[in-house]
Design a protein around this motif. Sequence first.
Motif, short mmCIF file in Angstrom:
data_model
loop_
_atom_site.label_atom_id
_atom_site.label_comp_id
_atom_site.label_asym_id
_atom_site.label_seq_id
_atom_site.Cartn_x
_atom_site.Cartn_y
_atom_site.Cartn_z
N GLY A 228 0.82 -1.21 0.00
CA GLY A 228 0.00 0.00 0.00
C GLY A 228 0.86 1.25 0.00
O GLY A 228 0.65 2.17 -0.82
N CYS A 229 1.82 1.31 0.92
CA CYS A 229 2.73 2.47 0.97
C CYS A 229 3.60 2.55 -0.28
O CYS A 229 3.86 3.64 -0.80
CB CYS A 229 3.61 2.39 2.22
SG CYS A 229 2.70 2.59 3.77
N PHE A 230 4.04 1.39 -0.77
CA PHE A 230 4.88 1.37 -1.97
C PHE A 230 4.14 1.94 -3.18
O PHE A 230 4.69 2.74 -3.94
CB PHE A 230 5.33 -0.06 -2.24
CG PHE A 230 6.22 -0.20 -3.45
CD1 PHE A 230 7.53 0.26 -3.44
CD2 PHE A 230 5.74 -0.79 -4.62
CE1 PHE A 230 8.34 0.13 -4.56
CE2 PHE A 230 6.54 -0.92 -5.74
CZ PHE A 230 7.85 -0.46 -5.71
N PHE A 231 2.88 1.55 -3.34
CA PHE A 231 2.09 2.06 -4.47
C PHE A 231 1.83 3.56 -4.34
O PHE A 231 1.84 4.29 -5.33
CB PHE A 231 0.78 1.29 -4.59
CG PHE A 231 0.93 -0.10 -5.13
CD1 PHE A 231 1.83 -0.36 -6.15
CD2 PHE A 231 0.18 -1.15 -4.62
CE1 PHE A 231 1.99 -1.65 -6.65
CE2 PHE A 231 0.34 -2.45 -5.11
CZ PHE A 231 1.24 -2.69 -6.13
N LEU A 232 1.60 4.05 -3.12
CA LEU A 232 1.44 5.48 -2.90
C LEU A 232 2.70 6.24 -3.29
O LEU A 232 2.64 7.32 -3.90
CB LEU A 232 1.08 5.76 -1.44
CG LEU A 232 -0.32 5.37 -0.99
CD1 LEU A 232 -0.47 5.59 0.52
CD2 LEU A 232 -1.39 6.16 -1.75
N ILE A 233 3.85 5.66 -2.95
CA ILE A 233 5.13 6.28 -3.32
C ILE A 233 5.29 6.30 -4.84
O ILE A 233 5.70 7.31 -5.43
CB ILE A 233 6.30 5.52 -2.67
CG1 ILE A 233 6.27 5.71 -1.15
CG2 ILE A 233 7.64 6.00 -3.23
CD1 ILE A 233 7.24 4.82 -0.40
N MET A 234 4.94 5.18 -5.49
CA MET A 234 5.06 5.12 -6.94
C MET A 234 4.12 6.10 -7.63
O MET A 234 4.48 6.70 -8.65
CB MET A 234 4.78 3.69 -7.42
CG MET A 234 5.84 2.67 -7.05
SD MET A 234 7.49 3.08 -7.74
CE MET A 234 8.30 3.82 -6.31
N ILE A 235 2.92 6.28 -7.08
CA ILE A 235 1.99 7.26 -7.64
C ILE A 235 2.59 8.66 -7.54
O ILE A 235 2.54 9.45 -8.50
CB ILE A 235 0.63 7.19 -6.92
CG1 ILE A 235 -0.09 5.88 -7.27
CG2 ILE A 235 -0.25 8.39 -7.29
CD1 ILE A 235 -1.34 5.64 -6.44
N SER A 236 3.15 8.99 -6.36
CA SER A 236 3.76 10.31 -6.17
C SER A 236 4.88 10.53 -7.19
O SER A 236 4.96 11.60 -7.83
CB SER A 236 4.31 10.44 -4.75
OG SER A 236 3.27 10.42 -3.80
N TYR A 237 5.73 9.52 -7.38
CA TYR A 237 6.86 9.70 -8.29
C TYR A 237 6.45 9.67 -9.75
O TYR A 237 7.10 10.28 -10.60
CB TYR A 237 7.95 8.66 -7.99
CG TYR A 237 8.86 9.14 -6.89
CD1 TYR A 237 9.78 10.16 -7.10
CD2 TYR A 237 8.77 8.60 -5.61
CE1 TYR A 237 10.59 10.62 -6.09
CE2 TYR A 237 9.57 9.05 -4.58
CZ TYR A 237 10.48 10.06 -4.83
OH TYR A 237 11.28 10.52 -3.82
N THR A 238 5.39 8.96 -10.07
CA THR A 238 4.87 9.02 -11.44
C THR A 238 4.41 10.43 -11.77
O THR A 238 4.72 10.97 -12.86
CB THR A 238 3.70 8.03 -11.61
OG1 THR A 238 4.16 6.70 -11.35
CG2 THR A 238 3.14 8.10 -13.03
N LEU A 239 3.68 11.05 -10.85
CA LEU A 239 3.22 12.42 -11.05
C LEU A 239 4.39 13.40 -11.08
O LEU A 239 4.38 14.37 -11.84
CB LEU A 239 2.23 12.81 -9.94
CG LEU A 239 0.93 12.01 -9.91
CD1 LEU A 239 0.11 12.37 -8.67
CD2 LEU A 239 0.11 12.27 -11.18
N ILE A 240 5.41 13.12 -10.28
CA ILE A 240 6.61 13.97 -10.27
C ILE A 240 7.32 13.90 -11.62
O ILE A 240 7.72 14.93 -12.19
CB ILE A 240 7.57 13.55 -9.13
CG1 ILE A 240 6.99 13.98 -7.78
CG2 ILE A 240 8.95 14.17 -9.32
CD1 ILE A 240 7.74 13.43 -6.58
N VAL A 241 7.50 12.68 -12.13
CA VAL A 241 8.18 12.52 -13.42
C VAL A 241 7.41 13.23 -14.54
O VAL A 241 8.01 13.92 -15.38
CB VAL A 241 8.35 11.02 -13.75
CG1 VAL A 241 8.82 10.84 -15.20
CG2 VAL A 241 9.33 10.36 -12.80
N ILE A 242 6.09 13.09 -14.53
CA ILE A 242 5.27 13.76 -15.54
C ILE A 242 5.45 15.28 -15.45
O ILE A 242 5.61 15.97 -16.48
CB ILE A 242 3.78 13.39 -15.36
CG1 ILE A 242 3.58 11.91 -15.68
CG2 ILE A 242 2.90 14.25 -16.26
CD1 ILE A 242 2.18 11.40 -15.36
#
Length: 316
Positions: free
Chosen positions: A212-226
């Motif tokens: 759960g925490c890992f996916f939240l982190i990945m969502i944050s970084y996906t938005l950051i990369v975009i």
Amino acid sequence: MPKTDNRTRSIAASFIIVGFETLREVELFLFSLFSCMYVFTITAHFMIVTLVAVNRHLHKPMYILLANFSMLQVLYTNVTVPKMLNALLTQHKIISSSSCLAQFYFLFGFGAAENCLLAVMAYDRYVAICRPLHYPTLMTGKISLKLALGAWVGGLLAAFPPAVWISTLRFCFPNLIDHFFCDYAPLVKLSCEDTSKGEFAFMVMSWSVILGCFFLIMISYTLIVIAVLKIQSVEGQKKAFITCASHLAVVSIYYGTVIFMYIRPTSHIRFTMDKVVSVFYCVVTPLINPIIYCLRNQEVKVAVLKTLQMFGKYET
């Protein structure tokens, strides 16, 4: 994991931590090596907490969260490493059932809190890069403290149900824990009872917290990369990525080991490999985290120099 009927066997009131089964000379070498790493780890993390506390210009959400992360690393390390060092030096490997249960609870409590705090730190970087104009209102010092407190409380609460379940199990002889601390899988293996339902519940909890925490982190970084890819200048993109590089490196190292250890069935586990991986996330990772966060951080370097100058004035 169905168990055979062991009601005729004695119930263990204490355990023997097997640790590293090797030559005495190797044990002493490991004691020396791990002792040096432990002292450096505790010193480095306390230095970060002290720097954030005494330097006003570090009273920012990013560094408040970093100080909380460092304190978690100190507590997490102290749960396992001192007992391991004592066993290596004195060969005294007996641990009472209550101490073993406490070690199990705090290990997973602080570990779960780290997961939550890393997710909060990723959210902080997301707001800083993707919504910079709203950052002063969305991530104030008080808000960051509340989020950090939520991570602490959430982690300790998440570890409570499995700790209670473990405390209700009966453990039969031989009472040998094939690890250097009271980890989940070796404890379950020693139980005299059918642990299949409890193992399923623990797996659900582990998946919920870790993934759960890992996916939240990945969502944050996906938005950051975009958001970063939309920046026109290469220099601007580089500056944005640098602000996330340290946190992303810590996340990669941490989840690489934790997912291997706890997102899998407990049956047919090779505990020898687990010991190697556990050394990495109990000893090595807490050691390199302060280096990763501080080595390329100019604000922290300036804070170190100012703090040294301040203490130098007091001494004179």
